[in-house]
Design a protein around this motif. Structure first.
Motif, PDB file in Angstrom:
ATOM      1  N   ASP A   1     -12.036  18.033   1.585  1.00  0.00           N
ATOM      2  CA  ASP A   1     -12.561  17.166   0.527  1.00  0.00           C
ATOM      3  C   ASP A   1     -11.515  16.807  -0.513  1.00  0.00           C
ATOM      4  O   ASP A   1     -11.831  16.287  -1.573  1.00  0.00           O
ATOM      5  CB  ASP A   1     -13.754  17.835  -0.159  1.00  0.00           C
ATOM      6  N   GLY A   2     -10.250  17.073  -0.228  1.00  0.00           N
ATOM      7  CA  GLY A   2      -9.193  16.783  -1.185  1.00  0.00           C
ATOM      8  C   GLY A   2      -8.831  15.308  -1.224  1.00  0.00           C
ATOM      9  O   GLY A   2      -9.191  14.522  -0.343  1.00  0.00           O
ATOM     10  N   ASP A   3      -8.112  14.927  -2.268  1.00  0.00           N
ATOM     11  CA  ASP A   3      -7.626  13.560  -2.422  1.00  0.00           C
ATOM     12  C   ASP A   3      -6.221  13.496  -1.856  1.00  0.00           C
ATOM     13  O   ASP A   3      -5.306  14.153  -2.354  1.00  0.00           O
ATOM     14  CB  ASP A   3      -7.639  13.165  -3.898  1.00  0.00           C
ATOM     15  N   VAL A   4      -6.034  12.739  -0.806  1.00  0.00           N
ATOM     16  CA  VAL A   4      -4.744  12.702  -0.120  1.00  0.00           C
ATOM     17  C   VAL A   4      -4.570  11.353   0.551  1.00  0.00           C
ATOM     18  O   VAL A   4      -5.532  10.736   1.000  1.00  0.00           O
ATOM     19  CB  VAL A   4      -4.651  13.843   0.923  1.00  0.00           C
ATOM     20  N   ALA A   5      -3.339  10.865   0.568  1.00  0.00           N
ATOM     21  CA  ALA A   5      -2.991   9.687   1.365  1.00  0.00           C
ATOM     22  C   ALA A   5      -2.562  10.176   2.737  1.00  0.00           C
ATOM     23  O   ALA A   5      -1.875  11.196   2.849  1.00  0.00           O
ATOM     24  CB  ALA A   5      -1.862   8.906   0.699  1.00  0.00           C
ATOM     25  N   ALA A   6      -2.945   9.465   3.789  1.00  0.00           N
ATOM     26  CA  ALA A   6      -2.664   9.964   5.136  1.00  0.00           C
ATOM     27  C   ALA A   6      -2.497   8.827   6.114  1.00  0.00           C
ATOM     28  O   ALA A   6      -2.955   7.713   5.877  1.00  0.00           O
ATOM     29  CB  ALA A   6      -3.788  10.899   5.602  1.00  0.00           C
ATOM     30  N   LYS A   7      -1.839   9.134   7.230  1.00  0.00           N
ATOM     31  CA  LYS A   7      -1.693   8.145   8.306  1.00  0.00           C
ATOM     32  C   LYS A   7      -1.591   8.875   9.635  1.00  0.00           C
ATOM     33  O   LYS A   7      -0.849   9.858   9.765  1.00  0.00           O
ATOM     34  CB  LYS A   7      -0.434   7.289   8.106  1.00  0.00           C
ATOM     35  N   THR A   8      -2.363   8.397  10.599  1.00  0.00           N
ATOM     36  CA  THR A   8      -2.266   8.892  11.962  1.00  0.00           C
ATOM     37  C   THR A   8      -1.262   8.045  12.728  1.00  0.00           C
ATOM     38  O   THR A   8      -0.957   6.924  12.344  1.00  0.00           O
ATOM     39  CB  THR A   8      -3.624   8.821  12.672  1.00  0.00           C
ATOM     40  N   GLY A   9      -0.765   8.586  13.826  1.00  0.00           N
ATOM     41  CA  GLY A   9       0.142   7.820  14.674  1.00  0.00           C
ATOM     42  C   GLY A   9      -0.020   8.246  16.119  1.00  0.00           C
ATOM     43  O   GLY A   9      -0.103   9.441  16.411  1.00  0.00           O
ATOM     44  N   THR A  10      -0.086   7.260  17.006  1.00  0.00           N
ATOM     45  CA  THR A  10      -0.165   7.520  18.445  1.00  0.00           C
ATOM     46  C   THR A  10       0.759   6.532  19.130  1.00  0.00           C
ATOM     47  O   THR A  10       0.609   5.324  18.958  1.00  0.00           O
ATOM     48  CB  THR A  10      -1.600   7.337  18.973  1.00  0.00           C
ATOM     49  N   SER A  11       1.718   7.025  19.890  1.00  0.00           N
ATOM     50  CA  SER A  11       2.683   6.124  20.520  1.00  0.00           C
ATOM     51  C   SER A  11       2.117   5.554  21.811  1.00  0.00           C
ATOM     52  O   SER A  11       1.067   5.979  22.304  1.00  0.00           O
ATOM     53  CB  SER A  11       3.994   6.863  20.795  1.00  0.00           C
ATOM     54  N   ASP A  12       2.835   4.599  22.367  1.00  0.00           N
ATOM     55  CA  ASP A  12       2.413   3.927  23.589  1.00  0.00           C
ATOM     56  C   ASP A  12       2.229   4.949  24.709  1.00  0.00           C
ATOM     57  O   ASP A  12       3.087   5.807  24.933  1.00  0.00           O
ATOM     58  CB  ASP A  12       3.464   2.893  23.983  1.00  0.00           C
TER      59      ASP A  12
END
Length: 515
Positions: A388-399
């Motif tokens: 429940d924290g405040d965080v900026a995030a990004k997922t990544g999945t390659s080809d």
């Protein structure tokens, strides 16, 4: 003489080997134990008594037989020695903790001119590593990979027989300090550090740098500014690239029509990102990535928007650290100082806050959108798992799902995780499925409370209510309204043409007549 290996430490000399294998000084060794150590000299790996006890026993008995044949011991002494069990003690606690990090520090020292091996000059090396975070990071990688293999039995081993690997790095964006680093699941098996030595496709993890380059522009070729509310086409796209037809697809193979920049980045949509990159300019995107800290060579080709170029996890962490730090880039390092008997030899330069690589306003917009990735986008699994924290995030999945990535950060701390096979075999899992759980495991084990602080809003940011269907200012008739941030002067002036915007414009014109 080299007689074995304990994690990153070579067992050299009979004294060290006696302690390592039997837990006693060399003077206390029996004839049988001495023969076993003598037998190891030919090949400490092949005759390792813990890994290959049968071969070690045959080798020991051969030594004893040769001693008896040479008259150095009696036949009776030889028979008694051969009848003894090997008596190898259990493997001592491995010093593998922090071993990838130790190697990284050695390489860092070498780059500073200290050479390798390091001079035996009573050097005192001060680092930025936080031991509690290091322990949490190593435990998270170990537990996280075991959990993945338990949940997805098909990934326990690739067809080549390799085991799934992971890398994790923790940074302080405000100082550039490395707080923890894990280069793999077991240093004793592989000393290859996947954080700084591996080069992998970053996949969707690269997309924020595309949009960051757009926010830095005064305007697109169309003359309009690039903002979080800019409308992008999510429709079938075909391009001719190096003489071949290329049709980028979204991860779910669906098209959504028109979407805003925010929606495209939160949902990590491929096709709108490629369209955005074409409008922004590929050279501009390459330059932006380099300004943020990605030093691997990048080609200005359309697929760069989807992270097809190979980079290291350390570079990606450095790039996101620049964004997290309000656009100010700091050199990433684990070394603070090195001192010798004569005093201080090296001290990390005071960068006085680093240099402004990106405008604070553009960095703020990316950070704000990436916060939405957790609430509405590809990282909402974090919420499902109780974060429940405040965080900026990004997922990544390659080809081909060969690489899974996840980065989560605040202005005070950043952690990045990579998961994959060393031979780039397909893992069949997305960044949300494979890397995100390890990140969350680290956060829980570390007790890290650095995710409690919001990103400060710099000057020059304005907010407005918009209709996400049109990207224009919302009217009272708009069925959906969202509050969006803009760099001052780029906020939309027109009201939503889909829901009464033209009528509002006519009313303003009529009022103008009376005024």
């Amino acid at each position: 003489i080299y007689l074995g290996q304990r994690g990153p430490v070579a067992i050299s000399g009979v004294g060290a080997a006696a302690e390592f294998y039997f837990g006693k000084p060399a003077i206390a060794l029996t004839l049988s134990e001495s023969a076993l150590l003598a037998g190891l000299i030919k090949s400490p790996g092949k005759y390792n008594p813990r890994k290959h006890p049968d071969k070690a026993l045959q080798r020991r008995d051969l030594v004893i037989e040769r001693m008896a044949a040479a008259g150095q011991i009696s036949a009776a002494e030889g028979r008694a020695a051969r009848d003894e069990p090997m008596g190898i003690r259990g493997a001592p606690g491995s010093p593998a903790r922090g071993s990838y990090l130790t190697d990284f520090l050695r390489r860092s020292m070498k780059n500073l001119g200290f050479g390798r091996p390091l001079p035996r000059a009573s050097l005192v090396i001060r680092t930025s590593i936080e031991t509690d975070l290091q322990e949490a990071a190593e435990a998270a990688v170990h537990a996280g990979l075991k959990a993945l293999e338990s949940s997805y039995p098909a990934i326990q081993k690739a067809r080549t027989g390799n085991r799934l690997e992971a890398g994790l790095i923790v940074l302080d964006p405000g100082t550039g300090s490395i707080l923890a680093m894990v280069g793999g699941r077991d240093y004793r098996v592989s000393q290859f550090n996947r954080v700084d030595q591996a080069r992998r496709q970053s996949g969707s993890l690269f997309k924020p740098f595309v949009y960051l380059a757009g926010f830095e522009m005064e305007s697109l070729p169309s003359g309009k500014p690039f903002t979080p509310a800019t409308i992008l086409e999510d429709t079938p796209l075909e391009m001719l690239v190096t003489g071949k037809h290329w049709q980028p697809q979204n991860y779910d193979r669906r098209f959504r029509g028109e979407v805003t920049v925010r929606q495209a980045l939160e949902k990590s949509l491929n096709v709108p990102t490629v369209r955005a990159a074409q409008s922004i300019g590929l050279d501009r995107i390459v330059e932006m990535a380099a300004r943020c800290g990605i030093q691997s060579p990048l080609l200005a080709v359309p697929s760069i928007a989807l992270g097809t170029m190979e980079v290291s996890p350390l570079e990606m962490a450095s790039g996101f650290s620049t964004i997290a730090n309000g656009g100010r880039r700091l050199p990433v390092s684990a070394l603070i100082s090195v001192s010798g008997p004569a005093g201080r030899i090296y001290t990390r330069a005071d960068d006085s806050g680093g240099r402004q690589a990106v405008s604070p306003q553009a960095a703020f917009l990316v950070n704000d959108i990436l916060r939405g990735v957790v609430d509405r986008g590809t990282a909402r699994r974090l919420r499902w798992m109780g974060f429940d924290g405040d965080v900026a995030a990004k997922t990544g999945t390659s080809d081909g799902t060969r690489d899974a990535w996840f980065v989560g950060y605040t202005p005070q701390g950043l952690a990045l995780v990579w998961v994959g096979y060393d031979d780039a075999a397909e893992i069949g899992l997305s960044g949300s499925q494979a890397a995100l759980p390890i990140w969350l495991e680290f956060i829980r084990r570390s007790g890290w409370d650095r995710n409690k602080t919001n990103f400060p809003s710099p000057g020059g940011i304005e907010s407005a209510w918009i209709d996400p269907a049109s990207g224009e200012r919302a009217t009272g008739r708009c069925p959906a309204r969202v509050r969006e941030h803009f760099i001052r002067g780029t906020e939309p002036a027109e009201y939503c043409h889909l829901h009464g915007g033209a009528r509002r414009k006519s009313l303003r014109w009529l009022r103008g007549l009376f005024d």
